[in-house]
Motif scaffolding. Structure first.
Motif, mmCIF file in Angstrom:
data_model
loop_
_atom_site.group_PDB
_atom_site.id
_atom_site.type_symbol
_atom_site.label_atom_id
_atom_site.label_comp_id
_atom_site.label_asym_id
_atom_site.label_seq_id
_atom_site.Cartn_x
_atom_site.Cartn_y
_atom_site.Cartn_z
ATOM 1 N N ASP A 1 24.392 -2.999 31.191
ATOM 2 C CA ASP A 1 25.354 -1.908 31.316
ATOM 3 C C ASP A 1 24.625 -0.679 31.830
ATOM 4 O O ASP A 1 23.514 -0.367 31.381
ATOM 5 C CB ASP A 1 25.994 -1.592 29.962
ATOM 6 C CG ASP A 1 26.970 -2.674 29.535
ATOM 7 O OD1 ASP A 1 28.087 -2.702 30.075
ATOM 8 O OD2 ASP A 1 26.601 -3.486 28.668
ATOM 9 N N PRO B 1 31.279 -2.434 28.886
ATOM 10 C CA PRO B 1 31.838 -3.348 29.890
ATOM 11 C C PRO B 1 31.251 -4.752 29.856
ATOM 12 O O PRO B 1 31.974 -5.733 30.039
ATOM 13 C CB PRO B 1 31.532 -2.642 31.214
ATOM 14 C CG PRO B 1 31.514 -1.188 30.868
ATOM 15 C CD PRO B 1 30.901 -1.137 29.491
ATOM 16 N N LEU C 1 30.644 7.069 34.565
ATOM 17 C CA LEU C 1 31.040 5.684 34.836
ATOM 18 C C LEU C 1 30.107 4.752 34.079
ATOM 19 O O LEU C 1 28.893 4.754 34.309
ATOM 20 C CB LEU C 1 30.956 5.403 36.345
ATOM 21 C CG LEU C 1 31.476 4.046 36.806
ATOM 22 C CD1 LEU C 1 33.001 4.087 36.892
ATOM 23 C CD2 LEU C 1 30.884 3.679 38.174
ATOM 24 N N SER C 2 30.659 4.008 33.142
ATOM 25 C CA SER C 2 29.909 2.968 32.430
ATOM 26 C C SER C 2 30.352 1.629 33.004
ATOM 27 O O SER C 2 31.540 1.299 32.969
ATOM 28 C CB SER C 2 30.196 3.042 30.929
ATOM 29 O OG SER C 2 29.591 1.953 30.255
ATOM 30 N N TRP C 3 29.403 0.831 33.541
ATOM 31 C CA TRP C 3 29.826 -0.327 34.322
ATOM 32 C C TRP C 3 28.816 -1.460 34.263
ATOM 33 O O TRP C 3 27.653 -1.279 33.903
ATOM 34 C CB TRP C 3 30.059 0.086 35.775
ATOM 35 C CG TRP C 3 28.851 0.705 36.446
ATOM 36 C CD1 TRP C 3 28.341 1.947 36.228
ATOM 37 C CD2 TRP C 3 28.018 0.096 37.420
ATOM 38 N NE1 TRP C 3 27.240 2.164 36.998
ATOM 39 C CE2 TRP C 3 27.026 1.055 37.756
ATOM 40 C CE3 TRP C 3 28.013 -1.142 38.045
ATOM 41 C CZ2 TRP C 3 26.016 0.783 38.687
ATOM 42 C CZ3 TRP C 3 27.023 -1.410 38.983
ATOM 43 C CH2 TRP C 3 26.046 -0.464 39.297
ATOM 44 N N THR C 4 29.306 -2.629 34.621
ATOM 45 C CA THR C 4 28.448 -3.807 34.746
ATOM 46 C C THR C 4 28.901 -4.610 35.964
ATOM 47 O O THR C 4 30.078 -4.576 36.344
ATOM 48 C CB THR C 4 28.501 -4.675 33.476
ATOM 49 O OG1 THR C 4 27.475 -5.670 33.526
ATOM 50 C CG2 THR C 4 29.843 -5.390 33.334
ATOM 51 N N ASN C 5 27.947 -5.301 36.553
ATOM 52 C CA ASN C 5 28.201 -6.031 37.797
ATOM 53 C C ASN C 5 27.925 -7.517 37.576
ATOM 54 O O ASN C 5 26.822 -7.896 37.176
ATOM 55 C CB ASN C 5 27.298 -5.484 38.912
ATOM 56 C CG ASN C 5 27.649 -6.071 40.276
ATOM 57 O OD1 ASN C 5 28.216 -7.152 40.381
ATOM 58 N ND2 ASN C 5 27.293 -5.357 41.327
ATOM 59 N N ALA D 1 34.332 -1.526 34.936
ATOM 60 C CA ALA D 1 33.811 -0.206 34.586
ATOM 61 C C ALA D 1 34.797 0.541 33.704
ATOM 62 O O ALA D 1 36.000 0.269 33.703
ATOM 63 C CB ALA D 1 33.542 0.599 35.859
ATOM 64 N N ARG D 2 34.258 1.503 32.939
ATOM 65 C CA ARG D 2 35.052 2.460 32.180
ATOM 66 C C ARG D 2 34.688 3.846 32.692
ATOM 67 O O ARG D 2 33.510 4.158 32.877
ATOM 68 C CB ARG D 2 34.759 2.356 30.682
ATOM 69 C CG ARG D 2 35.086 0.998 30.088
ATOM 70 C CD ARG D 2 34.525 0.830 28.682
ATOM 71 N NE ARG D 2 35.217 1.651 27.703
ATOM 72 C CZ ARG D 2 34.674 2.695 27.078
ATOM 73 N NH1 ARG D 2 33.438 3.053 27.348
ATOM 74 N NH2 ARG D 2 35.359 3.376 26.176
#
Length: 545
Positions: free
Chosen positions: A469, A392, A429-433, A417-418
């Motif tokens: 990530d 992400p 949940l693979s994510w970044t903010n 997110a993926r």
């Protein structure tokens, strides 16, 4: 104090009530203290809870100002309604946080003319100018058509008449009797039984209301005007109006906008023995001219809102069906903006087994922000689709560069997110903010905590810092909530307080269906003084089989 008094805190909860208030409201101290004063007591004329955004008493509390209302409806303990005047003023008991003191008292009834009294004194020139100035101020300070009509009735009854009737033309030239108000024992009462759809306007009818609705000059009318054979359905309804109200004299004038006739105002006298004369018509026409401008503005505003709402519905996407996941999204526009804004959500398939999730906020809550939101969302879709296996943060980095050089937006916060189902049947949940409020994870047993590990810089800052990530394994039957800051942020309290309220309420709703979960959070958590739009995206994982 002999006057009924309630002390409320800064959240609107009742903290004290004197004996006069308990008697007036028919409630014990235990039934009052700790309750939300607005939800428990304040009602509209139909007995329904008044929307918080339209409540002048709530506005006085939130702004810390002193406000007064001549008459409002309040619910007693036996479910009856009582009409009371009210005063809200800032009040801080001891050293607690500022709140307000609410005084409730019976309104002073207007003097009702007696049949054996002579006609009231005619309005002086100063009275007329004062009435016209007050009409302009009252009607131009609202963009709500119904509110404007009620204000017009309150301005004319009982000063000029005992009855006020407003007939409006719709966009399709249909007629609707929008308001019928009478003065009864000094109180304005709305007669809903006399309101509703009306027959069409006849093209050649010489009857006063028909002529007014075609834009002709104002005229006088009485019961005898409609005694003969009716020439149209409107004449039948007018005969019914005179019969039901007991009006012996009426003055009818068209309400004209800038381009079209919007309707007609009928003022009638039943209790007053004096009749309308031709000398009263110029004042009535001045009143309806001001009313027409106000209604024109209100209708234009409502049309703009409708266009904006349609635009927003087309900008926000339909959620995909993801086997095994429950998913829902909510969008609530800013109450005082154009019903559109920069808050957005998205969800779409990347591969047959992987889906993308996003929520974001473009600075602003107007049409420019909505247009910028559409740009950012579409670019994100393109970048994510072209790199379906990329982490992400890589997609967000490419989007950040595009925001800096292509998009016409100032700054953007977002989470990307993926989500995919692992071999162990658990969702990952693979994510970044990018500078956005953290997601909230609520387990089925009611534990709630924020996923605050992946916090990076927002888009458009030019800082160029890498964004981490994070991979989070979602427990079975857990609820994951993405949201925008309009859900938790307020002008009067820190965002930490809003986040804490969201966490506590979300934990208590862990067993609700996911759509009901979001609706309840909006009702319980969204600040009353919020002037921002809100977007929410929630999903729930299934139980292990």
């Amino acid at each position: 104090m002999r006057t009924s008094a309630l002390a409320i805190d800064d959240d609107g909860l009742i903290v004290a009530a004197n004996s006069a208030a308990r008697r007036l409201l028919g409630r014990s101290l235990a039934e009052l203290v700790g309750q939300d004063s607005h939800d428990l007591l304040h009602r509209d004329e139909h007995g329904h809870t008044m929307p918080r955004t339209r409540c002048p008493m709530r506005e006085a509390l939130l702004t810390g100002s002193t406000k007064h209302g001549d008459a409002g409806w309040f619910a007693r303990g036996d479910d009856t309604l009582v009409r009371l005047s009210w005063l809200v003023t800032p009040y801080s008991p001891d050293t607690k946080e500022p709140g307000a003191l609410v005084l409730l008292y019976e309104p002073t009834p207007a003097k009702r003319p007696r049949h054996d009294e002579g006609p009231p004194e005619p309005l002086t020139e100063l009275d007329r100018l004062t009435l016209l100035a007050e009409t302009t101020t009252q009607l131009t300070s609202t963009l709500d058509v119904d509110e404007a009509l009620h204000r017009l009735a309150a301005l004319t009854v009982p000063r000029l008449a005992d009855w006020a009737v407003v007939d409006l033309l719709t966009d399709r030239d249909e007629v609707r009797r929008a308001l019928v108000m009478e003065l009864e024992d000094g109180i304005l009462i709305e007669r809903e039984d006399l309101q509703g759809p009306m027959p069409p306007v006849p093209e050649e009818s010489p009857m006063p209301l028909s002529r007014a609705l075609r834009g002709a000059a104002s005229s006088l009318a009485g019961p005898s005007t409609y005694q003969g054979e009716p020439d149209s359905g409107i004449a039948v309804e007018q005969h019914r109006l005179f019969t039901e109200t007991g009006m012996h004299s009426a003055a009818i004038a068209p309400i004209r906008g800038l381009r079209d006739v919007l309707g007609a105002l009928t003022l009638g006298r039943a209790q007053r023995r004096d009749v309308f004369t031709a000398a009263d018509l110029p004042l009535l026409e001045d009143l309806t001219r001001r009313a027409g401008l106000a209604l024109d503005n209100a209708r234009l505003y409502q049309r703009q809102r409708k266009v904006a709402e349609t635009m927003q519905r087309h900008l926000l996407p339909q959620l995909p069906t993801v086997p095994g996941l429950e998913m829902t999204a909510k969008y609530v526009p800013a109450p005082h903006a154009s019903s559109v804004g920069g808050d957005w959500y998205d969800a779409f398939a990347l591969t047959p087994t992987t889906h993308a999730l996003a929520i974001g906020d473009v600075v602003g809550h107007d049409l420019d922000a909505a247009a910028g939101m559409a740009q950012v969302r579409n670019m994100l879709r393109a970048f994510a689709w072209s790199q379906p296996t990329a982490v992400p943060s890589a997609v967000v980095k490419q989007l950040d560069e595009a925001v800096m050089h292509i998009a016409e937006v100032p700054m953007v916060t977002m989470i990307f997110a993926r989500i995919a189902l692992g071999d162990d049947q658990l969702w990952r949940l693979s994510w970044t903010n990018a500078g956005h409020p953290p997601p909230l994870l609520v387990t089925h047993d009611g534990q709630a905590h924020y996923l605050a590990d992946s916090h990076g810089i927002l888009l458009g800052s030019g800082a160029g810092r890498p964004r981490p990530d994070i991979v989070t394994v979602l427990p079975p039957r857990a609820t994951l909530l993405f949201y925008t800051d309009g859900l938790v942020e307020t002008r009067h309290h820190s965002i930490d307080r809003g986040l804490d309220r969201l966490r506590r309420h979300a934990a208590s709703l862990a067993h609700r269906p996911v759509s009901s979960f979001c609706d309840s959070l909006l009702h319980a958590v969204r600040p009353d003084d919020n002037d921002d739009d809100v977007a929410m995206l929630a999903l729930r994982t299934p139980a292990l089989t």
